[in-house]
Design an enzyme around this catalytic site. Structure first.
Site, PDB file in Angstrom:
ATOM      1  N   GLU A 461       0.887  -1.423  -0.250  1.00 33.51           N
ATOM      2  CA  GLU A 461      -0.097   0.167  -0.348  1.00 33.51           C
ATOM      3  C   GLU A 461       0.875   0.869   0.241  1.00 33.51           C
ATOM      4  OE1 GLU A 461      -3.378   0.054   2.475  1.00 33.51           O
ATOM      5  OE2 GLU A 461      -4.056  -1.649   1.105  1.00 33.51           O
TER       6      GLU A 461
HETATM    7  C1  LIG Z   1       2.635  -9.970   0.491  1.00 32.22           C
HETATM    8  C2  LIG Z   1       2.519  -8.882  -0.639  1.00 32.22           C
HETATM    9  C3  LIG Z   1       1.165  -8.299  -0.190  1.00 32.22           C
HETATM   10  C4  LIG Z   1       0.580  -8.244  -1.787  1.00 32.22           C
HETATM   11  N1  LIG Z   1      -0.614  -7.682  -2.167  1.00 32.22           N
HETATM   12  C5  LIG Z   1      -0.463  -6.907  -3.152  1.00 32.22           C
HETATM   13  C6  LIG Z   1      -2.197  -7.093  -3.266  1.00 32.22           C
HETATM   14  O1  LIG Z   1      -3.322  -7.482  -3.183  1.00 32.22           O
HETATM   15  N2  LIG Z   1      -2.500  -6.260  -4.804  1.00 32.22           N
HETATM   16  C7  LIG Z   1      -1.471  -5.398  -5.456  1.00 32.22           C
HETATM   17  O2  LIG Z   1      -1.482  -5.412  -6.527  1.00 32.22           O
HETATM   18  N3  LIG Z   1      -0.207  -5.498  -5.482  1.00 32.22           N
HETATM   19  C8  LIG Z   1      -0.300  -6.457  -4.336  1.00 32.22           C
HETATM   20  N4  LIG Z   1       1.617  -6.048  -3.648  1.00 32.22           N
HETATM   21  C9  LIG Z   1       2.420  -5.442  -4.349  1.00 32.22           C
HETATM   22  C10 LIG Z   1       3.260  -3.996  -2.977  1.00 32.22           C
HETATM   23  O3  LIG Z   1       2.247  -2.959  -3.819  1.00 32.22           O
HETATM   24  C11 LIG Z   1       4.414  -3.851  -4.248  1.00 32.22           C
HETATM   25  O4  LIG Z   1       4.983  -4.590  -3.855  1.00 32.22           O
HETATM   26  C12 LIG Z   1       4.526  -2.307  -3.698  1.00 32.22           C
HETATM   27  O5  LIG Z   1       3.948  -1.791  -4.253  1.00 32.22           O
HETATM   28  C13 LIG Z   1       5.851  -2.181  -3.935  1.00 32.22           C
HETATM   29  O6  LIG Z   1       6.732  -2.945  -5.199  1.00 32.22           O
HETATM   30  P1  LIG Z   1       7.903  -3.648  -5.354  1.00 32.22           P
HETATM   31  O7  LIG Z   1       7.369  -4.183  -4.308  1.00 32.22           O
HETATM   32  O8  LIG Z   1       8.137  -4.034  -6.675  1.00 32.22           O
HETATM   33  O9  LIG Z   1       9.202  -2.907  -4.910  1.00 32.22           O
HETATM   34  P2  LIG Z   1       9.953  -1.583  -5.884  1.00 32.22           P
HETATM   35  O10 LIG Z   1       8.591  -0.445  -6.677  1.00 32.22           O
HETATM   36  O11 LIG Z   1      10.846  -2.109  -6.669  1.00 32.22           O
HETATM   37  O12 LIG Z   1      10.457  -0.586  -4.473  1.00 32.22           O
HETATM   38  C14 LIG Z   1      11.789  -0.681  -3.924  1.00 32.22           C
HETATM   39  C15 LIG Z   1      11.970  -0.031  -3.025  1.00 32.22           C
HETATM   40  O13 LIG Z   1      12.026   0.977  -4.102  1.00 32.22           O
HETATM   41  C16 LIG Z   1      11.565   2.513  -3.495  1.00 32.22           C
HETATM   42  N5  LIG Z   1      11.093   3.323  -4.353  1.00 32.22           N
HETATM   43  C17 LIG Z   1      10.411   3.148  -5.611  1.00 32.22           C
HETATM   44  N6  LIG Z   1      10.283   3.827  -6.120  1.00 32.22           N
HETATM   45  C18 LIG Z   1      10.563   4.991  -5.489  1.00 32.22           C
HETATM   46  C19 LIG Z   1      10.928   6.411  -5.695  1.00 32.22           C
HETATM   47  N7  LIG Z   1      10.740   7.557  -6.441  1.00 32.22           N
HETATM   48  N8  LIG Z   1      11.858   6.859  -4.462  1.00 32.22           N
HETATM   49  C20 LIG Z   1      12.127   7.003  -3.653  1.00 32.22           C
HETATM   50  N9  LIG Z   1      12.006   5.436  -3.303  1.00 32.22           N
HETATM   51  C21 LIG Z   1      10.941   4.773  -4.230  1.00 32.22           C
HETATM   52  C22 LIG Z   1      10.299   1.991  -2.486  1.00 32.22           C
HETATM   53  O14 LIG Z   1      10.015   2.918  -1.574  1.00 32.22           O
HETATM   54  C23 LIG Z   1      11.125   0.429  -2.031  1.00 32.22           C
HETATM   55  O15 LIG Z   1      11.946   0.866  -0.719  1.00 32.22           O
HETATM   56  C24 LIG Z   1       1.463  -6.889  -2.606  1.00 32.22           C
HETATM   57  C25 LIG Z   1       3.269  -7.017  -1.947  1.00 32.22           C
HETATM   58  C26 LIG Z   1       3.760  -8.035  -1.052  1.00 32.22           C
HETATM   59  C27 LIG Z   1       5.090  -7.844  -0.902  1.00 32.22           C
END
Ligand SMILES: Cc1cc2nc3c(=O)[nH]c(=O)nc-3n(C[C@H](O)[C@H](O)[C@H](O)COP(=O)(O)OP(=O)(O)OC[C@H]3O[C@@H](n4cnc5c(N)ncnc54)[C@H](O)[C@@H]3O)c2cc1C
Length: 802
Positions: A461
């Protein structure tokens, strides 16, 4: 004389030349606003629709006050916490209590690797999946606060149950249907979701698009196709999603994809934008079912995909008119939902952690002293108690704000970011206190699962780093500022005359606002904010806080304007600056919630240390954030000048005192109404399970302490021989003490009970060599029945040491 008159005339003419254009609106527009507007139009990057949707989503409320420089505290304090209805309270006391008693995290994780079938059944049959669905559709129709109370309580028992329940009640098919669904979609799906006939999930995240979710590559093309034997208009959709909670068991897939209409079948645009649809997972072409394993948590989570899957148009949420409106729908729902799910689940986890660890710190002794009495442990306990007080305050206030019909985009982001962040601190501190007891996994470990799974809350989220760096201030400064959004809107306005009028009004309002904040900040800094009006009728010991927080608000408003004015669009890339300004806003919100809670709970004098610690801690953090802004301001001269205005007499705030910290820590290691209020709504459960056992052991430890003192005094003053023969322990000494009349039989029995319970609490689980096959039958190591603890060592041992 005549020379002087000439000079005076010249000066007046010059001042008139400078000021007249500012006070005569037509002149001002022509000479000042028009060229400035033209300049802004050139430098302002054109806002994309997704950026605009994100910015415009939600409402502005208390966040706007905090940005104003002069928060109207009375308006906050007048907001009553949402009361629970009799039905909601009954549900918490019965259905939620029963559900908690049906699960243990250890069994769920290690035996079933899922919730057991009877628990799934109970959840569905009792409406847990439809708490936000109105009664007219068969749901429970709970308030946001009641919903939050349910998730909080479930989270004090089992993360898996909490996540399973919170997801359908959070951003997903239910909420999207309620807000945007067609009547037919609502009538069909909402009763099925409320009864648990359909299990929903919502799939936004793709391997390529996580934080940058607006760039999902999944697509759908508007076309004609066959559905149930008929030729209908619809979309051919291709997607590849991952991390989707409840995905592997979902029967109804909420799907976000980018829609295109190359043949212009629904309008004249090729690129329609992000769209949300509901697809039964039984539909041909939907590939679903495999699972991820998120840090050993066993709530259902996995990938799903589809290639060229045809769906009819009426599966789009809201039908054809809502094609391309998906991003706005998601942002609006997130604005409210983000303030409930994770803030509640993390507050629940923290309640469990604080209550159990506080008890453990009193029961566990080392160096013949309960470890909770060592200053080092006390420091960690203090942070835990103070953090929890703030977290629960922010959770309750945010839910209450949602109940008042607001969609607080910025405040819900702050609640998510800081409650999950503080929960991580709480759990880390607890792990340090618990030592090996927190590390060795097994049914008697009350902490390890939360420690492991904490990063899930940080990531979902809106990952916390992103939220802190981009959302809180980035969105907050623009949304909450009284003029910036209007100025930006004017630069994007196509009607030139209207643009100039709007821009001129916003710009000069803005300049007056900056001038006022500049003067107020300086005045408050010089006078230590002593002359700020205090809201009427607040608790006397909190009066200064309102004055000091008003000073912070004024400083924030000034710094935000200087940052935006001097950096313009480049501020978006200055994430560290933006994050620190956001930290000031966040700490102000957390302080507001703390003061609100203190008033709402009837100014409990016994809870005051928690409130004071929370405010001092937050003010110190806000001051550090300001210092970070000033010391690193891209224009050092502006940074120095701002420091002179914001801190004209130096930095006044210090960390909460050790004395105050001591008072807070004490509240955690003994039963009291304050401890009960701090962990209110928590599931305690079976007296032989870890939390119930800790409660009993804590009571026994407290009961035993005066008896132990009698024994110690008797040994010290010669009334009792404290030496123990090899193999003797506390039991033998107690028996001697009874014989000598030092303590009574019942006191000896109380000591024995305390020893037995403490030994059970301190035990950790162990397993057979292969771990795998016999993991489920731990055999906790047995302690000798009589272990010397506080008593004098056996004479032989003393000799050996010598
Ligand atoms: C257990 C679990 C349940 C989930 N459930 C759902 C679900 O039901 N439905 C759904 O659609 N998604 C779901 N998600 C997805 C979740 O919303 C994403 O994991 C989240 O949006 C982050 O994406 P990412 O993991 O690819 O990390 P990335 O996008 O790769 O981010 C990696 C890091 O980079 C940072 N970052 C990225 N961009 C910036 C920026 N511009 N400035 C500073 N920092 C930045 C982030 O804060 C993070 O620390 C789930 C994820 C998990 C792990």
């Amino acid at each position: 004389m005549s020379l002087l008159v000439t000079w005076l005339d010249a000066l007046i003419a010059l001042l008139a030349l400078i000021f007249v254009p500012f006070v005569v609106p037509p002149l001002r527009r022509a000479l000042v606003s028009r060229p400035l507007l033209a300049g802004f139009r050139k430098v302002m990057p054109r806002m994309s629709q997704t950026e605009r949707d994100a910015l415009e989503a939600g409402t502005v409320g208390w966040d706007g006050e905090l940005f104003s420089g002069r928060p109207a505290w009375e308006s906050l304090l007048a907001v009553p916490r949402t009361p629970l209805t009799a039905e909601e309270q009954h549900f918490l006391d019965h259905e939620v209590e029963t559900l908690c008693a049906m699960v243990t995290d250890w069994e769920t994780t290690n035996v079933h690797k899922d919730l057991p079938p009877e628990v799934w059944r109970y959840i569905k049959e009792n409406g847990f999946l439809g708490m936000i669905i109105p009664k007219e559709y068969g749901g429970l129709g709970f308030s946001a606060y009641a919903h939050s109370q349910v998730i909080t309580k479930l989270s004090t028992r089992s993360g898996t149950v909490a996540v399973t329940v919170l997801v359908p009640n959070s951003l997903g098919p239910g909420e999207l249907l309620l807000n945007y669904g067609t009547d037919e979609q609502k009538r069909h799906y909402l009763p099925r979701l409320a009864r648990g006939q359909d299990i929903p999930c919502f799939a936004l995240t793709s391997p390529q698009a996580g934080s940058d979710a607006a760039s999902i590559p999944d697509w759908g093309v508007v076309c004609w196709g066959q559905h149930e034997g008929k030729r209908v208009l619809g979309l051919r959709v291709t997607w590849d999603k991952r991390y989707i909670t409840l995905g592997p068991v979902a029967t109804l897939l909420g799907l976000a994809f980018h829609a295109y209409d190359p043949e212009h079948l629904v309008g004249d645009r090729d690129d329609l934008g992000i769209t949300c649809a509901l697809i039964p997972t039984s539909h041909p072409g939907v590939a679903i079912g495999r699972r991820h394993m998120p840090l050993n948590a066993v709530f259902q989570n996995g990938p799903n995909s589809g290639r060229d899957v045809f769906i009819p148009m009426d599966w789009v949420i809201g039908g054809a008119p809502m094609l391309g409106k998906g991003w706005r729908m998601l942002m609006e729902c997130l604005a409210a939902g983000r303030g409930i799910s994770l803030p509640s689940s993390n507050t629940g986890m923290a309640k469990l952690t604080v209550r159990a660890t506080g008890a453990y710190a009193r029961v566990r002794t080392q160096f013949k002293t309960p470890i909770g009495r060592f200053e080092g442990i006390e420091e960690a306990l203090t942070r835990m108690g103070g953090n929890l007080y703030v977290m629960d305050a922010a959770r309750a206030l945010t839910a209450t704000i949602v109940d008042r019909g607001e969609k607080p985009a910025v405040l819900s982001g702050i609640a998510k970011l800081h409650i999950t962040g503080r929960n991580r601190e709480v759990i880390n501190d607890a792990m340090d206190i618990a030592g090996g007891k927190g590390i060795c996994m097994g049914p008697s470990n009350f902490l390890g699962a939360a420690y492991m799974q904490m990063p899930v809350s940080i990531t979902v989220e809106g990952a916390n780093i992103l939220t802190r760096s981009l959302i809180v201030f980035g969105q907050g400064a623009i949304r909450c500022h009284p003029y910036v959004l209007r100025e930006m809107a004017a630069t994007q306005e196509r009607d030139r005359a209207k643009a100039l009028r709007d821009f001129d009004a916003a710009l000069f309002g803005h300049l007056r606002f900056v001038a006022r904040n500049f003067l107020r900040t300086l005045f408050l800094g010089v006078t230590g904010s002593h002359f700020v009006r205090v809201p009427r009728g607040v608790a006397p010991q909190t009066r200064r806080y309102y004055q000091q927080l008003t000073r912070f608000s004024s400083s924030l408003a000034l710094m935000a304007d200087v940052a935006m004015g001097s950096l313009g669009g480049a501020l978006k890339r200055k994430e560290k600056l933006s994050a620190r300004l956001g930290d000031v806003l966040s700490q102000l919100y957390l302080c507001s919630a703390t003061l609100w809670r203190f008033e709402q709970e009837g100014r409990q004098e016994a809870d005051a240390p928690l409130m004071h610690w929370a405010i001092w801690d937050a003010m110190y953090k806000a001051q550090n954030a300001i210092e970070g802004v000033l010391a690193n301001f891209p224009n050092p001269l502006l940074g120095t000048l701002m420091r002179r205005v914001v801190f004209p007499l130096g930095r006044p705030y210090v960390v909460p005192s050790d004395e105050l910290g001591h008072d807070v820590a004490r509240l955690l290691i003994e039963p009291s109404p304050t401890r009960d209020r701090l962990t209110a709504g928590m599931f305690i459960g079976d007296p032989d399970q870890p939390v119930g056992l800790l409660e009993r052991a804590l009571a026994a430890a407290i009961a035993a302490e005066p008896i132990e003192r009698k024994l110690k005094d008797a040994v010290r003053f010669g009334g009792l021989d404290g030496r123990l023969a090899p193999g003797e322990g506390d039991a033998e000494l107690a028996a001697r003490a009874v014989a000598r009349g030092v303590i009574t039989e019942s006191e000896a029995a109380a000591l024995a009970t305390q020893r037995e319970l403490a030994a059970r609490v301190v035990r950790v689980d162990d397993f057979a060599q292969d771990l795998g096959t016999s993991l489920f039958e731990p055999s906790a190591q047995e302690l000798p029945s009589s272990t010397p603890t506080w008593a004098a060592k056996p004479a032989s041992a003393r000799r050996a040491v010598a």
